[in-house]
Design a protein around this motif. Sequence first.
Motif, PDB file in Angstrom:
ATOM      1  N   ILE A 239       0.834  -1.201   0.000  1.00 58.01           N
ATOM      2  CA  ILE A 239       0.000   0.000   0.000  1.00 58.01           C
ATOM      3  C   ILE A 239       0.868   1.251   0.000  1.00 58.01           C
ATOM      4  CG2 ILE A 239      -1.596   1.373   1.396  1.00 58.01           C
ATOM      5  CD1 ILE A 239      -2.892  -1.284   2.279  1.00 58.01           C
ATOM      6  N   VAL A 240       1.849   1.293   0.883  1.00 55.79           N
ATOM      7  CA  VAL A 240       2.715   2.474   0.972  1.00 55.79           C
ATOM      8  C   VAL A 240       3.491   2.670  -0.321  1.00 55.79           C
ATOM      9  CG1 VAL A 240       4.703   3.462   2.173  1.00 55.79           C
ATOM     10  CG2 VAL A 240       2.840   2.441   3.481  1.00 55.79           C
ATOM     11  N   ASP A 241       3.944   1.582  -0.930  1.00 52.84           N
ATOM     12  CA  ASP A 241       4.643   1.690  -2.212  1.00 52.84           C
ATOM     13  C   ASP A 241       3.757   2.326  -3.277  1.00 52.84           C
ATOM     14  OD1 ASP A 241       7.002   0.579  -1.295  1.00 52.84           O
ATOM     15  OD2 ASP A 241       6.526  -1.451  -1.975  1.00 52.84           O
ATOM     16  N   GLU A 242       2.480   2.008  -3.236  1.00 54.13           N
ATOM     17  CA  GLU A 242       1.557   2.514  -4.255  1.00 54.13           C
ATOM     18  C   GLU A 242       1.165   3.964  -4.012  1.00 54.13           C
ATOM     19  OE1 GLU A 242      -0.828   2.858  -7.539  1.00 54.13           O
ATOM     20  OE2 GLU A 242       0.612   1.291  -7.063  1.00 54.13           O
ATOM     21  N   VAL A 243       0.904   4.330  -2.765  1.00 50.80           N
ATOM     22  CA  VAL A 243       0.255   5.626  -2.526  1.00 50.80           C
ATOM     23  C   VAL A 243       1.219   6.754  -2.185  1.00 50.80           C
ATOM     24  CG1 VAL A 243      -1.799   4.391  -1.737  1.00 50.80           C
ATOM     25  CG2 VAL A 243      -0.201   5.317  -0.042  1.00 50.80           C
ATOM     26  N   THR A 244       2.493   6.457  -1.891  1.00 52.67           N
ATOM     27  CA  THR A 244       3.450   7.512  -1.538  1.00 52.67           C
ATOM     28  C   THR A 244       4.607   7.546  -2.527  1.00 52.67           C
ATOM     29  OG1 THR A 244       4.874   6.177  -0.087  1.00 52.67           O
ATOM     30  CG2 THR A 244       2.888   7.146   0.902  1.00 52.67           C
ATOM     31  N   GLU A 245       5.218   8.706  -2.651  1.00 57.44           N
ATOM     32  CA  GLU A 245       6.368   8.836  -3.545  1.00 57.44           C
ATOM     33  C   GLU A 245       7.584   8.109  -2.993  1.00 57.44           C
ATOM     34  OE1 GLU A 245       7.251  12.830  -4.594  1.00 57.44           O
ATOM     35  OE2 GLU A 245       5.213  13.274  -5.310  1.00 57.44           O
ATOM     36  N   ALA A 246       7.789   8.173  -1.685  1.00 51.81           N
ATOM     37  CA  ALA A 246       8.969   7.556  -1.076  1.00 51.81           C
ATOM     38  C   ALA A 246       8.864   6.043  -1.012  1.00 51.81           C
ATOM     39  CB  ALA A 246       9.190   8.127   0.326  1.00 51.81           C
ATOM     40  N   GLY A 247       7.619   5.506  -0.911  1.00 49.27           N
ATOM     41  CA  GLY A 247       7.442   4.070  -0.795  1.00 49.27           C
ATOM     42  C   GLY A 247       7.869   3.543   0.563  1.00 49.27           C
ATOM     43  N   SER A 248       7.912   2.236   0.670  1.00 49.38           N
ATOM     44  CA  SER A 248       8.236   1.599   1.948  1.00 49.38           C
ATOM     45  C   SER A 248       9.729   1.364   2.150  1.00 49.38           C
ATOM     46  CB  SER A 248       7.501   0.261   2.060  1.00 49.38           C
ATOM     47  OG  SER A 248       7.965  -0.655   1.081  1.00 49.38           O
ATOM     48  N   GLY A 249      10.539   1.680   1.131  1.00 49.31           N
ATOM     49  CA  GLY A 249      11.973   1.488   1.241  1.00 49.31           C
ATOM     50  C   GLY A 249      12.411   0.150   0.688  1.00 49.31           C
ATOM     51  N   PRO A 250      13.709  -0.014   0.455  1.00 42.93           N
ATOM     52  CA  PRO A 250      14.217  -1.248  -0.164  1.00 42.93           C
ATOM     53  C   PRO A 250      13.981  -2.502   0.662  1.00 42.93           C
ATOM     54  CG  PRO A 250      16.023   0.132   0.635  1.00 42.93           C
ATOM     55  CD  PRO A 250      14.780   0.956   0.711  1.00 42.93           C
ATOM     56  N   HIS A 251      13.844  -2.334   1.964  1.00 44.28           N
ATOM     57  CA  HIS A 251      13.619  -3.488   2.845  1.00 44.28           C
ATOM     58  C   HIS A 251      12.232  -3.468   3.479  1.00 44.28           C
ATOM     59  CE1 HIS A 251      17.853  -4.331   2.306  1.00 44.28           C
ATOM     60  NE2 HIS A 251      18.164  -3.125   2.760  1.00 44.28           N
ATOM     61  N   GLY A 252      11.345  -2.634   2.984  1.00 43.50           N
ATOM     62  CA  GLY A 252      10.023  -2.524   3.569  1.00 43.50           C
ATOM     63  C   GLY A 252      10.012  -1.557   4.735  1.00 43.50           C
ATOM     64  N   LEU A 253       8.843  -1.352   5.295  1.00 44.99           N
ATOM     65  CA  LEU A 253       8.703  -0.453   6.430  1.00 44.99           C
ATOM     66  C   LEU A 253       9.503  -0.956   7.627  1.00 44.99           C
ATOM     67  CD1 LEU A 253       4.856   0.134   6.161  1.00 44.99           C
ATOM     68  CD2 LEU A 253       6.634   1.837   5.680  1.00 44.99           C
ATOM     69  N   PRO A 254       9.952  -0.063   8.492  1.00 49.70           N
ATOM     70  CA  PRO A 254      10.715  -0.484   9.668  1.00 49.70           C
ATOM     71  C   PRO A 254       9.945  -1.498  10.513  1.00 49.70           C
ATOM     72  CG  PRO A 254      10.838   1.893   9.413  1.00 49.70           C
ATOM     73  CD  PRO A 254       9.823   1.420   8.415  1.00 49.70           C
ATOM     74  N   THR A 255      10.689  -2.404  11.101  1.00 57.03           N
ATOM     75  CA  THR A 255      10.095  -3.404  11.994  1.00 57.03           C
ATOM     76  C   THR A 255      10.406  -3.101  13.456  1.00 57.03           C
ATOM     77  OG1 THR A 255      12.030  -4.844  11.735  1.00 57.03           O
ATOM     78  CG2 THR A 255      10.180  -5.202  10.235  1.00 57.03           C
ATOM     79  N   GLU A 256      11.105  -1.982  13.689  1.00 61.04           N
ATOM     80  CA  GLU A 256      11.378  -1.503  15.047  1.00 61.04           C
ATOM     81  C   GLU A 256      11.061  -0.015  15.115  1.00 61.04           C
ATOM     82  OE1 GLU A 256      15.027  -4.333  16.674  1.00 61.04           O
ATOM     83  OE2 GLU A 256      15.508  -2.400  15.734  1.00 61.04           O
ATOM     84  N   TRP A 257      10.800   0.449  16.349  1.00 59.48           N
ATOM     85  CA  TRP A 257      10.488   1.862  16.554  1.00 59.48           C
ATOM     86  C   TRP A 257      11.257   2.357  17.765  1.00 59.48           C
ATOM     87  CZ3 TRP A 257       8.448   5.843  14.121  1.00 59.48           C
ATOM     88  CH2 TRP A 257       8.011   6.950  14.862  1.00 59.48           C
ATOM     89  N   ASN A 258      12.000   3.444  17.553  1.00 62.77           N
ATOM     90  CA  ASN A 258      12.783   4.024  18.636  1.00 62.77           C
ATOM     91  C   ASN A 258      12.085   5.296  19.113  1.00 62.77           C
ATOM     92  OD1 ASN A 258      14.732   4.525  20.500  1.00 62.77           O
ATOM     93  ND2 ASN A 258      16.303   5.190  19.039  1.00 62.77           N
ATOM     94  N   GLY A 259      11.080   5.107  19.949  1.00 64.06           N
ATOM     95  CA  GLY A 259      10.287   6.216  20.435  1.00 64.06           C
ATOM     96  C   GLY A 259       9.141   5.707  21.274  1.00 64.06           C
ATOM     97  N   PRO A 260       8.238   6.575  21.678  1.00 71.50           N
ATOM     98  CA  PRO A 260       7.115   6.160  22.518  1.00 71.50           C
ATOM     99  C   PRO A 260       6.230   5.136  21.796  1.00 71.50           C
ATOM    100  CG  PRO A 260       7.326   8.551  22.484  1.00 71.50           C
ATOM    101  CD  PRO A 260       8.216   8.034  21.405  1.00 71.50           C
ATOM    102  N   VAL A 261       5.774   4.154  22.533  1.00 68.86           N
ATOM    103  CA  VAL A 261       4.862   3.139  21.998  1.00 68.86           C
ATOM    104  C   VAL A 261       3.762   2.851  23.013  1.00 68.86           C
ATOM    105  CG1 VAL A 261       6.636   2.039  20.557  1.00 68.86           C
ATOM    106  CG2 VAL A 261       6.259   1.221  22.895  1.00 68.86           C
ATOM    107  N   ALA A 262       2.670   2.377  22.489  1.00 68.37           N
ATOM    108  CA  ALA A 262       1.573   1.897  23.324  1.00 68.37           C
ATOM    109  C   ALA A 262       1.197   0.503  22.833  1.00 68.37           C
ATOM    110  CB  ALA A 262       0.373   2.840  23.252  1.00 68.37           C
ATOM    111  N   SER A 263       0.288  -0.137  23.576  1.00 69.44           N
ATOM    112  CA  SER A 263      -0.141  -1.462  23.187  1.00 69.44           C
ATOM    113  C   SER A 263      -1.662  -1.498  23.182  1.00 69.44           C
ATOM    114  CB  SER A 263       0.398  -2.508  24.166  1.00 69.44           C
ATOM    115  OG  SER A 263       0.010  -3.814  23.766  1.00 69.44           O
ATOM    116  N   SER A 264      -2.215  -2.118  22.145  1.00 67.59           N
ATOM    117  CA  SER A 264      -3.662  -2.249  22.060  1.00 67.59           C
ATOM    118  C   SER A 264      -4.111  -3.464  22.858  1.00 67.59           C
ATOM    119  CB  SER A 264      -4.114  -2.384  20.619  1.00 67.59           C
ATOM    120  OG  SER A 264      -3.730  -3.647  20.102  1.00 67.59           O
ATOM    121  N   ALA A 265      -5.381  -3.509  23.149  1.00 65.18           N
ATOM    122  CA  ALA A 265      -5.928  -4.636  23.912  1.00 65.18           C
ATOM    123  C   ALA A 265      -6.063  -5.882  23.065  1.00 65.18           C
ATOM    124  CB  ALA A 265      -7.290  -4.258  24.488  1.00 65.18           C
ATOM    125  N   SER A 266      -6.072  -5.727  21.731  1.00 66.53           N
ATOM    126  CA  SER A 266      -6.263  -6.884  20.850  1.00 66.53           C
ATOM    127  C   SER A 266      -5.055  -7.092  19.952  1.00 66.53           C
ATOM    128  CB  SER A 266      -7.504  -6.671  19.996  1.00 66.53           C
ATOM    129  OG  SER A 266      -7.416  -5.480  19.270  1.00 66.53           O
TER     130      SER A 266
END
Length: 266
Positions: A239-266
């Motif tokens: 989806i990101v590759d299709e709808v954005t100019e930058a795309g998801s990158g050569p390895h896809g979207l990041p699989t880690e996040w260095n910043g605040p995170v929350a967790s959903s109940a599901s």
Amino acid sequence: MTFDPASYEFTQPSGPAPIRASTVLPAKRENIELHTEDGHKLVGELAVPETGPITATLITLHPLPTHGGFMDSHVYRKASYRLPALAGVAVLRFNTRGTESPRGTSAGSFEEGIGERLDVEAAVRFAVERQLPKRWLVGWSFGTELALMYGAVEPVASQIEGAVLLSPPLHRATDEHLRLWADAGKPLTVLVPEHDDYLQPPAATERFSLVPQARVVGVDGAKHLWVGEKYASRVLNEIVDEVTEAGSGPHGLPTEWNGPVASSAS
């Protein structure tokens, strides 16, 4: 009780944290209401980037509500959790008429994809009024039928860039609807699971040959519901590759996040 997206509790990990199915990344999230021309109030949620420009807007159309589909179906939920932060993409989710989810219940009742035309129009109209840029329809299963039937005709056609389809069954949508997409010339990306219950890649390639600009992508190993992080991530990358100019990158979207995170109940 209606779910409030402001209730997510964000914490700062000591270092980069893996993005899991329940990981919620920062975004500006709000409960919204859509109003159809026949007087129904539809409930939904809008998630936009916390900072920076919006690179594209997804108007998501969920799977069949009579078989468990709603705005919180897992691929769309993960899109709202991740894409504002990872790709600057705004995600608009809503329940079509008569559909219930943790967000609440939309007024009306299921109308076999006919009355839902007004639901699609209401969602696009909301996005236009909010000045959300580069609007794309994203349909999944039943939602692909709505995108195909109503996305290439006015008043929607001139207000969107194109559409991305996940697991299209092509039950309600006919060859005539495909020809309308061909005439409109709007981009159409079609993600088809190898083991889909309704339409598999060879048949999809044949059916969508009526739309010269359609890009049909067969996804090895996947099934209709895209269960599993591997397949959900593949969908989000496409989806990101299709709808954005930058795309998801050569390895896809990041699989880690260095910043605040929350967790959903599901």
